[in-house]
Scaffold this motif. Structure first.
Motif, mmCIF file in Angstrom:
data_model
loop_
_atom_site.group_PDB
_atom_site.id
_atom_site.type_symbol
_atom_site.label_atom_id
_atom_site.label_comp_id
_atom_site.label_asym_id
_atom_site.label_seq_id
_atom_site.Cartn_x
_atom_site.Cartn_y
_atom_site.Cartn_z
ATOM 1 N N LYS A 55 -7.508 -4.253 15.754
ATOM 2 C CA LYS A 55 -8.154 -2.935 15.851
ATOM 3 C C LYS A 55 -7.123 -1.852 16.138
ATOM 4 O O LYS A 55 -7.181 -0.760 15.571
ATOM 5 N N GLU A 56 -6.178 -2.158 16.996
ATOM 6 C CA GLU A 56 -5.157 -1.177 17.373
ATOM 7 C C GLU A 56 -4.299 -0.773 16.175
ATOM 8 O O GLU A 56 -4.062 0.410 15.958
ATOM 9 N N VAL A 57 -3.850 -1.748 15.394
ATOM 10 C CA VAL A 57 -2.938 -1.416 14.301
ATOM 11 C C VAL A 57 -3.656 -0.864 13.070
ATOM 12 O O VAL A 57 -3.003 -0.336 12.166
ATOM 13 N N THR A 58 -4.989 -0.955 13.032
ATOM 14 C CA THR A 58 -5.743 -0.418 11.885
ATOM 15 C C THR A 58 -6.615 0.775 12.275
ATOM 16 O O THR A 58 -7.385 1.253 11.447
ATOM 17 N N LYS A 59 -6.465 1.272 13.486
ATOM 18 C CA LYS A 59 -7.356 2.335 13.976
ATOM 19 C C LYS A 59 -7.282 3.618 13.149
ATOM 20 O O LYS A 59 -8.222 4.397 13.140
ATOM 21 N N ASP A 60 -6.177 3.818 12.438
ATOM 22 C CA ASP A 60 -6.037 5.034 11.627
ATOM 23 C C ASP A 60 -6.600 4.885 10.210
ATOM 24 O O ASP A 60 -6.558 5.821 9.430
ATOM 25 N N ILE A 61 -7.165 3.727 9.893
ATOM 26 C CA ILE A 61 -7.727 3.493 8.556
ATOM 27 C C ILE A 61 -9.247 3.549 8.682
ATOM 28 O O ILE A 61 -9.870 2.627 9.210
ATOM 29 N N SER A 62 -9.832 4.616 8.190
ATOM 30 C CA SER A 62 -11.250 4.887 8.441
ATOM 31 C C SER A 62 -12.211 3.861 7.838
ATOM 32 O O SER A 62 -13.303 3.655 8.370
ATOM 33 N N ASN A 63 -11.825 3.187 6.776
ATOM 34 C CA ASN A 63 -12.758 2.257 6.136
ATOM 35 C C ASN A 63 -12.474 0.789 6.477
ATOM 36 O O ASN A 63 -12.867 -0.116 5.747
ATOM 37 N N VAL A 64 -11.814 0.567 7.598
ATOM 38 C CA VAL A 64 -11.539 -0.796 8.062
ATOM 39 C C VAL A 64 -12.332 -1.070 9.331
ATOM 40 O O VAL A 64 -12.366 -0.261 10.256
ATOM 41 N N GLU A 65 -12.976 -2.227 9.338
ATOM 42 C CA GLU A 65 -13.717 -2.709 10.507
ATOM 43 C C GLU A 65 -13.139 -4.074 10.863
ATOM 44 O O GLU A 65 -12.871 -4.880 9.973
ATOM 45 N N VAL A 66 -12.928 -4.339 12.138
ATOM 46 C CA VAL A 66 -12.378 -5.614 12.584
ATOM 47 C C VAL A 66 -13.458 -6.362 13.353
ATOM 48 O O VAL A 66 -14.087 -5.800 14.253
ATOM 49 N N GLN A 67 -13.654 -7.625 12.982
ATOM 50 C CA GLN A 67 -14.630 -8.468 13.672
ATOM 51 C C GLN A 67 -14.087 -9.872 13.816
ATOM 52 O O GLN A 67 -13.410 -10.372 12.914
#
Length: 168
Positions: A55-67
């Motif tokens: 989540k931290e490394v993808t927080k700037d990508i608006s269309n990415v969700e981490v689960q």
């Protein structure tokens, strides 16, 4: 909206993984980064830690969700209505394994295709296994992982050193 899923253990998430995520995010409206529990692999980071780092490394990508998930990928895909699976393939050896997995997934989910993306040239030899080893031995990590992951690897190394000195 088309959901696509990029599954993996991400132990830890590397710049190669990030590259695949960013490139997939430019191709599809929604990317679900599915962090697998994977008890059999004996991960360095807990599932919660791996989710937090992703989540931290993808927080700037608006269309990415981490689960996070445990169990079969097929169940995760069905629950999240994903249209396809994204997989990274760095070398021929990766592709052979990934090709077999894609075939099995296609048998289990005939309507879900697998799309292979290769990482950028500078990340083609980066693997979580190498990164863990380098990190736990105190090597330089800047070329392989983002700052939050580097900090987490340093903490793991220090925890292990502390634990070892406590045992001695």
């Amino acid at each position: 909206m088309i959901n696509v899923t990029y599954p993996g253990t991400f132990d830890p998430i590397t710049k190669g993984h990030e590259d695949i995520i960013r490139r997939a995010a430019s191709l599809f409206p929604k990317i679900i980064v599915a962090v697998a529990e994977s008890k059999k692999k004996g991960t360095l980071f807990t599932l919660d830690e791996r989710i937090r780092l992703a989540k931290e490394v993808t927080k700037d990508i608006s269309n990415v969700e981490v689960q996070g998930f445990s169990g079969l990928l097929v169940d995760f895909i069905k629950t999240h209505h994903s249209a396809c699976i994204i997989r990274g393939a760095r070398a021929v050896s990766d592709f052979e394994y990934e090709f077999q997995m894609a075939g099995m997934n296609l048998m289990l989910m005939p309507n879900v295709d697998t799309i292979f993306l290769t990482p950028a040239v500078q990340y083609q030899f980066v693997s979580g296994t190498f990164v863990r080893e380098i990190g736990l031995m105190g090597g330089e990590l800047d070329d392989f992982v983002s700052p939050p992951v580097k900090e987490a690897l340093i903490r793991k190394r220090l925890e292990r050193q502390h634990h070892k000195t406590q045992k001695d």
